[in-house]
Design a protein around this motif. Sequence first.
Motif, PDB file in Angstrom:
ATOM      1  N   GLU A   3       0.799  -1.360   0.000  1.00  0.00           N
ATOM      2  CA  GLU A   3      -0.183   0.051  -0.012  1.00  0.00           C
ATOM      3  C   GLU A   3       0.784   1.293   0.090  1.00  0.00           C
ATOM      4  O   GLU A   3       0.657   2.256  -0.585  1.00  0.00           O
ATOM      5  N   ARG A   7       0.835   4.083  -2.903  1.00  0.00           N
ATOM      6  CA  ARG A   7       0.582   5.491  -2.262  1.00  0.00           C
ATOM      7  C   ARG A   7       1.686   6.374  -3.243  1.00  0.00           C
ATOM      8  O   ARG A   7       1.372   7.444  -3.760  1.00  0.00           O
ATOM      9  N   ARG A 112      -7.485   0.216  -4.183  1.00  0.00           N
ATOM     10  CA  ARG A 112      -8.150  -0.522  -3.089  1.00  0.00           C
ATOM     11  C   ARG A 112      -9.348  -1.260  -3.495  1.00  0.00           C
ATOM     12  O   ARG A 112      -9.629  -2.319  -3.195  1.00  0.00           O
TER      13      ARG A 112
END
Length: 117
Positions: A3, A7, A112
């Motif tokens: 993640e 990002r 996501r």
Amino acid sequence: MREFLIRILCVIAGLWVATHLIPGVHIDEGMTFVWAALLLVIVNALIRPLAILFTLPLTLLTLGLFIFVINAAMFGLVAAMLDGMSVSGFFSALFGAIVVGLVSLMGMSLFRSDVRG
């Protein structure tokens, strides 16, 4: 860890879009995008919450609009820390932060849904 990398990639995409849309935002080379994204994620994780906490009365007084000023300050701080990145003024930082935030929000929401689906 995955993640965090997603990002960083989303922020890199946001920085790229901001350099093409906002006239006052300029990033020299490809590696500067990576460093700027990394610094922006770190600054937003560590310094931004403290800035929001210290300016909470002003943020409440302006009904949350002062958050935009804090975001522009964090964007300008990253530009001041990197030699290859420049922001020409407050409004360039403000619109640059908005563009980076929107692009990274869209990217994170796409990834996501990909991870959960």
